[in-house]
Motif scaffolding. Structure first.
Motif, PDB file in Angstrom:
ATOM      1  N   ASP A  51       0.300  10.926   8.808  1.00 35.78           N
ATOM      2  CA  ASP A  51      -0.011  10.157   7.444  1.00 35.78           C
ATOM      3  C   ASP A  51      -0.709   8.837   7.376  1.00 35.78           C
ATOM      4  OD1 ASP A  51       2.849  11.608   7.104  1.00 35.78           O
ATOM      5  OD2 ASP A  51       4.100   9.689   7.981  1.00 35.78           O
ATOM      6  N   PHE A  52      -1.264   8.102   7.924  1.00 41.64           N
ATOM      7  CA  PHE A  52      -2.187   7.567   8.264  1.00 41.64           C
ATOM      8  C   PHE A  52      -3.580   8.347   7.208  1.00 41.64           C
ATOM      9  CE2 PHE A  52      -6.449   5.342   9.642  1.00 41.64           C
ATOM     10  CZ  PHE A  52      -6.221   4.216   8.808  1.00 41.64           C
ATOM     11  N   ILE A  53      -3.717   9.320   7.716  1.00 42.13           N
ATOM     12  CA  ILE A  53      -5.249  10.267   7.851  1.00 42.13           C
ATOM     13  C   ILE A  53      -5.533  10.508   6.060  1.00 42.13           C
ATOM     14  CG2 ILE A  53      -5.984  12.011   8.469  1.00 42.13           C
ATOM     15  CD1 ILE A  53      -5.560  11.901  11.155  1.00 42.13           C
ATOM     16  N   ALA A  54      -3.732  11.051   5.738  1.00 45.02           N
ATOM     17  CA  ALA A  54      -3.801  11.482   4.723  1.00 45.02           C
ATOM     18  C   ALA A  54      -4.458  10.459   3.112  1.00 45.02           C
ATOM     19  CB  ALA A  54      -1.819  12.133   4.303  1.00 45.02           C
ATOM     20  N   GLU A  55      -3.105   8.686   4.124  1.00 44.57           N
ATOM     21  CA  GLU A  55      -3.271   8.112   2.723  1.00 44.57           C
ATOM     22  C   GLU A  55      -5.363   7.141   3.232  1.00 44.57           C
ATOM     23  OE1 GLU A  55      -2.022   5.270   0.207  1.00 44.57           O
ATOM     24  OE2 GLU A  55      -1.981   7.173   0.538  1.00 44.57           O
ATOM     25  N   ALA A  56      -5.141   7.035   4.124  1.00 45.05           N
ATOM     26  CA  ALA A  56      -7.257   6.331   4.576  1.00 45.05           C
ATOM     27  C   ALA A  56      -7.598   7.561   3.322  1.00 45.05           C
ATOM     28  CB  ALA A  56      -7.205   6.857   5.719  1.00 45.05           C
ATOM     29  N   SER A  65     -14.833   6.537  -6.430  1.00 44.98           N
ATOM     30  CA  SER A  65     -15.336   6.325  -7.408  1.00 44.98           C
ATOM     31  C   SER A  65     -15.228   5.452  -8.730  1.00 44.98           C
ATOM     32  CB  SER A  65     -14.582   7.624  -7.623  1.00 44.98           C
ATOM     33  OG  SER A  65     -13.328   8.012  -7.953  1.00 44.98           O
ATOM     34  N   HIS A  66     -14.471   4.328  -7.225  1.00 45.44           N
ATOM     35  CA  HIS A  66     -13.638   3.118  -8.477  1.00 45.44           C
ATOM     36  C   HIS A  66     -14.192   1.974  -7.555  1.00 45.44           C
ATOM     37  CE1 HIS A  66     -10.855   6.672  -9.362  1.00 45.44           C
ATOM     38  NE2 HIS A  66     -11.194   6.241 -10.782  1.00 45.44           N
ATOM     39  N   GLN A  67     -14.318   1.228  -8.580  1.00 41.87           N
ATOM     40  CA  GLN A  67     -14.744  -0.325  -7.898  1.00 41.87           C
ATOM     41  C   GLN A  67     -13.706  -1.135  -8.261  1.00 41.87           C
ATOM     42  OE1 GLN A  67     -18.643  -1.967  -8.641  1.00 41.87           O
ATOM     43  NE2 GLN A  67     -18.479  -3.216  -7.816  1.00 41.87           N
ATOM     44  N   LYS A  68     -13.007  -1.996  -7.285  1.00 39.21           N
ATOM     45  CA  LYS A  68     -11.556  -2.415  -8.061  1.00 39.21           C
ATOM     46  C   LYS A  68     -11.328  -3.625  -6.808  1.00 39.21           C
ATOM     47  CE  LYS A  68      -8.684   1.068  -7.194  1.00 39.21           C
ATOM     48  NZ  LYS A  68      -6.718   1.962  -7.503  1.00 39.21           N
ATOM     49  N   ASP A  69     -10.730  -4.525  -7.259  1.00 38.47           N
ATOM     50  CA  ASP A  69     -10.436  -5.636  -6.357  1.00 38.47           C
ATOM     51  C   ASP A  69      -8.631  -5.981  -5.999  1.00 38.47           C
ATOM     52  OD1 ASP A  69     -12.639  -6.876  -6.452  1.00 38.47           O
ATOM     53  OD2 ASP A  69     -12.636  -8.044  -8.034  1.00 38.47           O
ATOM     54  N   ASP A  70      -8.437  -5.272  -6.672  1.00 45.04           N
ATOM     55  CA  ASP A  70      -6.506  -4.869  -6.597  1.00 45.04           C
ATOM     56  C   ASP A  70      -6.450  -3.990  -4.928  1.00 45.04           C
ATOM     57  OD1 ASP A  70      -3.876  -5.019  -7.216  1.00 45.04           O
ATOM     58  OD2 ASP A  70      -4.323  -2.880  -8.587  1.00 45.04           O
ATOM     59  N   VAL A  71      -5.825  -4.880  -4.713  1.00 42.12           N
ATOM     60  CA  VAL A  71      -4.688  -4.302  -3.118  1.00 42.12           C
ATOM     61  C   VAL A  71      -3.860  -3.631  -3.361  1.00 42.12           C
ATOM     62  CG1 VAL A  71      -6.689  -6.602  -2.465  1.00 42.12           C
ATOM     63  CG2 VAL A  71      -4.045  -6.573  -2.269  1.00 42.12           C
ATOM     64  N   SER A  72      -3.745  -3.719  -4.437  1.00 43.64           N
ATOM     65  CA  SER A  72      -2.288  -2.803  -3.781  1.00 43.64           C
ATOM     66  C   SER A  72      -1.685  -1.221  -3.898  1.00 43.64           C
ATOM     67  CB  SER A  72      -1.374  -2.924  -5.771  1.00 43.64           C
ATOM     68  OG  SER A  72      -2.228  -1.760  -6.807  1.00 43.64           O
ATOM     69  N   ASP A  73      -3.630  -0.313  -3.521  1.00 44.71           N
ATOM     70  CA  ASP A  73      -3.012   1.089  -3.871  1.00 44.71           C
ATOM     71  C   ASP A  73      -2.939   0.352  -1.913  1.00 44.71           C
ATOM     72  OD1 ASP A  73      -3.204   1.929  -6.121  1.00 44.71           O
ATOM     73  OD2 ASP A  73      -5.650   2.082  -6.281  1.00 44.71           O
ATOM     74  N   LEU A  74      -3.448  -0.425  -1.247  1.00 45.87           N
ATOM     75  CA  LEU A  74      -3.470  -0.297   0.355  1.00 45.87           C
ATOM     76  C   LEU A  74      -2.478  -0.650   0.995  1.00 45.87           C
ATOM     77  CD1 LEU A  74      -7.310  -2.466   0.396  1.00 45.87           C
ATOM     78  CD2 LEU A  74      -6.507  -0.133   0.751  1.00 45.87           C
ATOM     79  N   MET A 100      -9.952   1.209   7.809  1.00 48.05           N
ATOM     80  CA  MET A 100      -9.493   0.049   7.103  1.00 48.05           C
ATOM     81  C   MET A 100     -10.541  -0.453   6.104  1.00 48.05           C
ATOM     82  SD  MET A 100      -4.782  -1.524   6.760  1.00 48.05           S
ATOM     83  CE  MET A 100      -5.615  -2.299   8.058  1.00 48.05           C
ATOM     84  N   VAL A 101     -10.996  -1.418   7.384  1.00 51.88           N
ATOM     85  CA  VAL A 101     -12.193  -1.945   7.041  1.00 51.88           C
ATOM     86  C   VAL A 101     -13.161  -1.376   6.161  1.00 51.88           C
ATOM     87  CG1 VAL A 101     -13.409  -3.320   7.470  1.00 51.88           C
ATOM     88  CG2 VAL A 101     -11.499  -3.684   8.277  1.00 51.88           C
ATOM     89  N   ARG A 102     -13.333  -0.276   6.539  1.00 57.41           N
ATOM     90  CA  ARG A 102     -14.035   0.347   5.522  1.00 57.41           C
ATOM     91  C   ARG A 102     -13.714   0.786   4.260  1.00 57.41           C
ATOM     92  NH1 ARG A 102     -17.586   5.294   7.557  1.00 57.41           N
ATOM     93  NH2 ARG A 102     -18.840   5.749   5.977  1.00 57.41           N
TER      94      ARG A 102
END
Length: 149
Positions: A51-56, A65-74, A100-102
Motif C-alpha cells: 500500500d505504501f509503495i502504491a501510494e508513494a 507534474s504538479h507543484q503545490k503547497d497542499d498537504v492533503s494528498d499526503l 516521503m521527504v523525497r
C-alpha cells in the motif's frame, strides 16, 4: 501381590504413554498456532508495504507534474508510515520517511516536462523507493517482528 504390581506397572505405562501423547499433540498444536500467527503478521506487513509503495508512487508521479503547497494528498502516506512505526523495524520506517521527504521535495520543485521525466528515469533518479524496497525485503526474509510493541 505380584498381580497388583503388574497391574500398577501397566497403569503407569498407560498414564506415561497418554501424557507423552498429550504433550506431543500440545507442542505440535502450539507450534502450528505460532507459525500461523507469524504468517498472518507477515501478510499484514506485505500488505502495508505494498500500500505504501502504491501510494508513494502515485504521489511521486503527481509531484513530478504538479507543484503545490497542499498537504492533503499526503495524509494517506503519513498514515501508512505511522502504521509502519507500530510493526516494522527501524530501517523500514527510516526508508519510508526518506521516501516521503523525497516526495515532498519533488512537490516543491517546478513541474517537469515529459523529456525531463524521461531523463530522470534513464539516470535512475526516479528510484526513490529503492532503499525502502531493500529494507522491506530484508525484514520479510528474516521474519523480523518488531520488539517495540
Amino acid at each position: 501381590m505380584d498381580a497388583y504390581i503388574s497391574a500398577l506397572m501397566g497403569l503407569a505405562g498407560i498414564a506415561i504413554g497418554s501424557l507423552t501423547s498429550f504433550a506431543s499433540t500440545w507442542m505440535t498444536h502450539r507450534s502450528q498456532v505460532k507459525e500461523k500467527h507469524r504468517e498472518i503478521e507477515m501478510a499484514k506487513r506485505e500488505k502495508l508495504f505494498s500500500d505504501f509503495i502504491a501510494e508513494a508512487t502515485r504521489l511521486y508521479g503527481d509531484a513530478l507534474s504538479h507543484q503545490k503547497d497542499d498537504v492533503s494528498d499526503l495524509v494517506l502516506l503519513y498514515a501508512l508510515v505511522a502504521q509502519m512505526r507500530l510493526i516494522s523495524s527501524r530501517p523500514v520506517v527510516d526508508a519510508a520517511e526518506l521516501a516521503m521527504v523525497r516526495i515532498v521535495e519533488t512537490y516543491l520543485t517546478p513541474n517537469r516536462s515529459l523529456s525531463e521525466i524521461r531523463d530522470l528515469a534513464r539516470s535512475g533518479a526516479m528510484n526513490f523507493l529503492l532503499d525502502f524496497g531493500e529494507a522491506c525485503r530484508a525484514e520479510l526474509v528474516t521474519g523480523h517482528l518488531s520488539t517495540r510493541r
